[in-house]
Scaffold this motif. Sequence first.
Motif: not given
Length: 496
Positions: A260-288
């Motif tokens: 359960x802790x591993x599920x929570x940790x990876x889901x937290x990291x995935x959600x943060x990555x998802x929120x960071x990519x909600x505006x792809x038009x302002x991201x560089x290709x490297x960050x994308x």
Amino acid sequence: GHEEPLQRLKDTIICNLAQFLKFLSIPFQSFINAASNMVNNNWSAVNDSVRHTMSSTYLQSVEGLVKNIKVNTSQGVNSPNLELKFCSSTECNVSVFDIGVNINKTNGTLKTVAVKNLMYKLRNNYMNMTPTRLLLSATLEDNNDPSVNIRLEFPNDHLNNTKALCVFWNTAAGNWSDVGCTVMNTSDENRTVCECTHLTPFSVLMSKGEVPASSKVLDIITNVGLGVSVCCLLIFLTIESLVWSAVVKTNLSHFRHTAMVNIAVFLLLADVSFLASTSPDILSETWCLVLTVCKHLFYLAMFCWMLCLSIVLVHQLMFVFSPLRKRVFIVFSSFVGYVCPVLIVGSSYVYTYYTNRPYYDKETCWLVFEKPLEGSMHAFLLPVGTVILTNLFFMMVVILTLMKSSILEINKADDKGTAKSILKVVIFLTPVFGVTWIFGFFKLMLKEDGPLYNGVDFCFTVLNTFQDWNLGKKLQTTRYTVFLQTHFSLNSSTAV
């Protein structure tokens, strides 16, 4: 890194070709006819991703050629799919493939080129809108005006209950944008009038009726839900760290809480990555690319640990007197939860790189789905689908085991208790085992304009956005699992 030399080579070819045509006696009309013939067919021999790249490169090449070529005619050049017009006066009013162009300038030459049969080949990031037939590119040569305002009148392809959107092709982002372009009111329903404050390739996108707001609503639900989920996951991990020594006194509890802790940790990291990519038009290709790899890896790791958790729970329920050894669990879960996701992500990226296929989509910062069994998306769909089907099977095993245990009981009150137990299994294990992601597979199988698409899309977004909230109740799931274990153990003893 290999795209920059290709871009420089393409620009060099365009400039050299322009100079070549300028000084040789080869008729410019012949070259325009050749370029026109290139867009006659639908380019069906290549996949969508390659077609999008080819069409964008074609458009840039035509623009570069028109910009660099010197044409000593005011009549322009005409061909079946390309038409060029030029204007050197201060007030320009030209018509190119029935597209009216109006611009006022102090000096310089206006070069316009209209293209047919290219719009449907370019990537359309406005999923609910349909491209029209024509695209127009305008260029000002030897002009020093500080600002520009161009007025365009496009013929309407669709007349009944449609709404227009004026857009331009953003070469850097590789998609359409409506920034700087406005649809003007006009009494002529057969024309769409656009006013823009820059010179780029322009066109019009049409939607049936009003532009749907459902996608914006889903975006809001996703962002808000993920924000709440991130907070819940942080709270859950904090509680787990505080009570860890008290809840892992047995091997079984250690297995469950580790998963359960591993599920929570990876889901937290995935959600943060998802929120960071909600505006792809302002991201560089490297960050994308980095965020795409992160989401791919973290979501896969989450599902792999869901599989580990389901195997532990079902093993304990089915083999009460044969507990899982700690060393076996550590080796198995480490391989499935850590090694397998890294191997899948790494091999999929290497495969797309050496086969010249796109690993990610720049406009979404996510994997590419071309068609069934083609595209990097399948490096996510196939493993996740396998985990979901396996966990769904395990859930049915738990339910059938509960029903089987109730056969020994003839009391109606016990029947009600069994029914409640089954309901609890479904409620608690559905998010834990990732079964709600089945809606995502249904979404892929439906057409975007179909009657069920929006409903399935809404269910998928809501259920999985707030899936993390259920992790706050995983301690209840743990206690309920202990109840099931005790329940089956007692029944087994009674049967013996």
